[in-house]
Design a protein around this motif. Structure first.
Motif, short mmCIF file in Angstrom:
data_model
loop_
_atom_site.label_atom_id
_atom_site.label_comp_id
_atom_site.label_asym_id
_atom_site.label_seq_id
_atom_site.Cartn_x
_atom_site.Cartn_y
_atom_site.Cartn_z
N ALA A 73 47.74 16.05 59.35
CA ALA A 73 48.34 17.27 59.91
C ALA A 73 47.20 18.18 60.37
N PRO A 74 47.36 18.80 61.56
CA PRO A 74 46.27 19.66 62.04
C PRO A 74 45.99 20.83 61.10
N GLU A 75 47.03 21.30 60.39
CA GLU A 75 46.79 22.45 59.50
C GLU A 75 46.01 22.08 58.24
N THR A 76 45.79 20.79 58.02
CA THR A 76 45.00 20.39 56.85
C THR A 76 43.50 20.49 57.14
N LEU A 77 43.13 21.30 58.11
CA LEU A 77 41.70 21.45 58.41
C LEU A 77 40.97 22.01 57.19
N LYS A 78 39.68 21.73 57.14
CA LYS A 78 38.85 22.14 56.01
C LYS A 78 38.14 23.44 56.34
N VAL A 79 38.23 24.40 55.45
CA VAL A 79 37.48 25.65 55.65
C VAL A 79 36.00 25.30 55.58
N THR A 80 35.32 25.49 56.69
CA THR A 80 33.88 25.23 56.73
C THR A 80 33.16 26.47 57.23
N LYS A 81 33.71 27.08 58.28
CA LYS A 81 33.12 28.30 58.84
C LYS A 81 34.17 29.41 58.88
N GLN A 82 33.70 30.63 59.18
CA GLN A 82 34.58 31.80 59.19
C GLN A 82 35.83 31.60 60.06
N ILE A 83 35.66 31.01 61.23
CA ILE A 83 36.78 30.83 62.16
C ILE A 83 37.91 30.02 61.52
N ASP A 84 37.57 29.10 60.62
CA ASP A 84 38.61 28.26 59.99
C ASP A 84 39.55 29.12 59.13
N LEU A 85 38.98 30.17 58.51
CA LEU A 85 39.82 31.06 57.70
C LEU A 85 40.85 31.75 58.60
N GLU A 86 40.39 32.14 59.79
CA GLU A 86 41.30 32.84 60.71
C GLU A 86 42.38 31.88 61.23
N ILE A 87 42.00 30.65 61.50
CA ILE A 87 42.99 29.68 62.01
C ILE A 87 44.04 29.40 60.93
N ILE A 88 43.60 29.23 59.70
CA ILE A 88 44.55 28.91 58.62
C ILE A 88 45.49 30.10 58.38
N GLU A 89 44.95 31.30 58.50
CA GLU A 89 45.79 32.49 58.37
C GLU A 89 46.91 32.49 59.43
N LYS A 90 46.57 32.04 60.64
CA LYS A 90 47.59 31.96 61.71
C LYS A 90 48.69 30.96 61.32
N TYR A 91 48.30 29.83 60.76
CA TYR A 91 49.31 28.85 60.32
C TYR A 91 50.21 29.48 59.25
N LEU A 92 49.59 30.25 58.33
CA LEU A 92 50.39 30.89 57.27
C LEU A 92 51.34 31.92 57.87
N ASP A 93 50.87 32.67 58.87
CA ASP A 93 51.72 33.66 59.54
C ASP A 93 52.90 32.95 60.20
N ALA A 94 52.61 31.83 60.88
CA ALA A 94 53.67 31.10 61.58
C ALA A 94 54.70 30.57 60.56
N ALA A 95 54.24 30.14 59.40
CA ALA A 95 55.15 29.61 58.39
C ALA A 95 56.04 30.71 57.81
N ASP A 96 55.53 31.96 57.82
CA ASP A 96 56.31 33.10 57.30
C ASP A 96 57.43 33.51 58.25
N ASN A 97 57.23 33.19 59.56
CA ASN A 97 58.20 33.69 60.55
C ASN A 97 59.28 32.67 60.88
#
Ligand code: CTP
Ligand code: MG
Length: 226
Positions: free
Chosen positions: A202-226
């Motif tokens: 799954a694309p959302e199973t990306l690994k937090v490696t750099k700062q940008i990954d935190l922001e991308i995962i937050e977007k997935y969490l936002d999308a799951a909330d809506n």
């Protein structure tokens, strides 16, 4: 509970003993919060909530042993090692005597759809080991002394976790003296005949490696909330 001696169990080992040097945060990345929840907590919850997972083991650094033990009382918590492979080894040592299948997961990958766990477990009915894999979207090259070479993208995969095995084959691989960055590589080195399969990751199973990954995962969490 597993009182019946004939019963087998499925154990998730979450490796969380890294320091996150590429993220350069004071707190190791798995202990940072996303939307107020610790990154490690997301994968712990996914495994605890899955009906086919019987045990969750967290492998952490000595500095976070007390924190993780307090925070995750439903899990076994053990100390990891110098490398990721050492940490997985320590997790394997802590598995219940009933463990039949192990799912090794990076704490730095908070989002695991239950579909991925389902597919990994069902694929182990015909394979010794299974991992989620994704096709790369970009063209891929290999750098060479004289320049670069284009690789056939269709033949390449990016491998994620959880990497799942019948426990014996992973234990044997760890005892082989081989070294690798992940379990699929280690098992393949120690046992070239092993039947190793891949399922669609799954694309959302990306690994937090750099700062940008935190922001991308937050977007997935936002999308799951809506
Ligand atoms: N890990 C571990 N023990 C280690 C090294 C890594 O348990 N000695 C874990 C990390 O905590 C992480 C997973 O293995 O959940 C994947 O590793 P990686 O993304 O490389 O994390 P770090 O090693 O922490 O990060 P970096 O390589 O940037 O230092
Ligand atoms: Mg690392």
């Amino acid at each position: 509970m597993l009182n019946d001696m004939t019963k087998t169990s499925n154990t998730a080992i979450i490796v969380a003993a890294g320091s996150g040097s590429r993220l350069a945060s004071e707190i190791p990345k798995q202990y940072l919060k996303l939307k107020g929840v610790e990154i490690l907590a997301y994968s712990v919850r996914s495994f605890l909530a899955h009906p086919e997972i019987d045990e969750v083991i967290i492998v952490t650094s000595a500095n976070y042993l007390e924190h993780a033990s307090n925070q995750y009382p439903e899990c076994k918590v053990v100390v990891g090692g110098e490398t990721r492979q050492d940490s997985v080894f320590n997790g394997l040592q802590a598995c219940s005597p009933h463990t039949h299948i192990v799912l090794v997961h990076d704490a730095a990958r908070p989002l695991i759809p239950s579909r991925v766990i389902d597919l990994c477990l069902s694929s182990l009915e015909k394979h010794d080991g299974v991992a989620p894999a994704l096709k790369p979207a970009d063209s891929m090259i290999q750098l060479e002394d004289s320049g670069f070479r284009n690789l056939q993208r269709d033949n390449l995969r990016m491998i994620q976790t959880p990497q799942c095995f019948h426990i014996g084959i992973l234990r044997t691989a760890h005892a082989s003296g081989k070294i690798d960055t992940d379990e699929m590589g280690l098992v393949k080195q120690s046992n070239p005949q092993a039947s190793l399969g891949f399922i669609e990751g799954a694309p959302e199973t990306l690994k937090v490696t750099k700062q940008i990954d935190l922001e991308i995962i937050e977007k997935y969490l936002d999308a799951a909330d809506n």
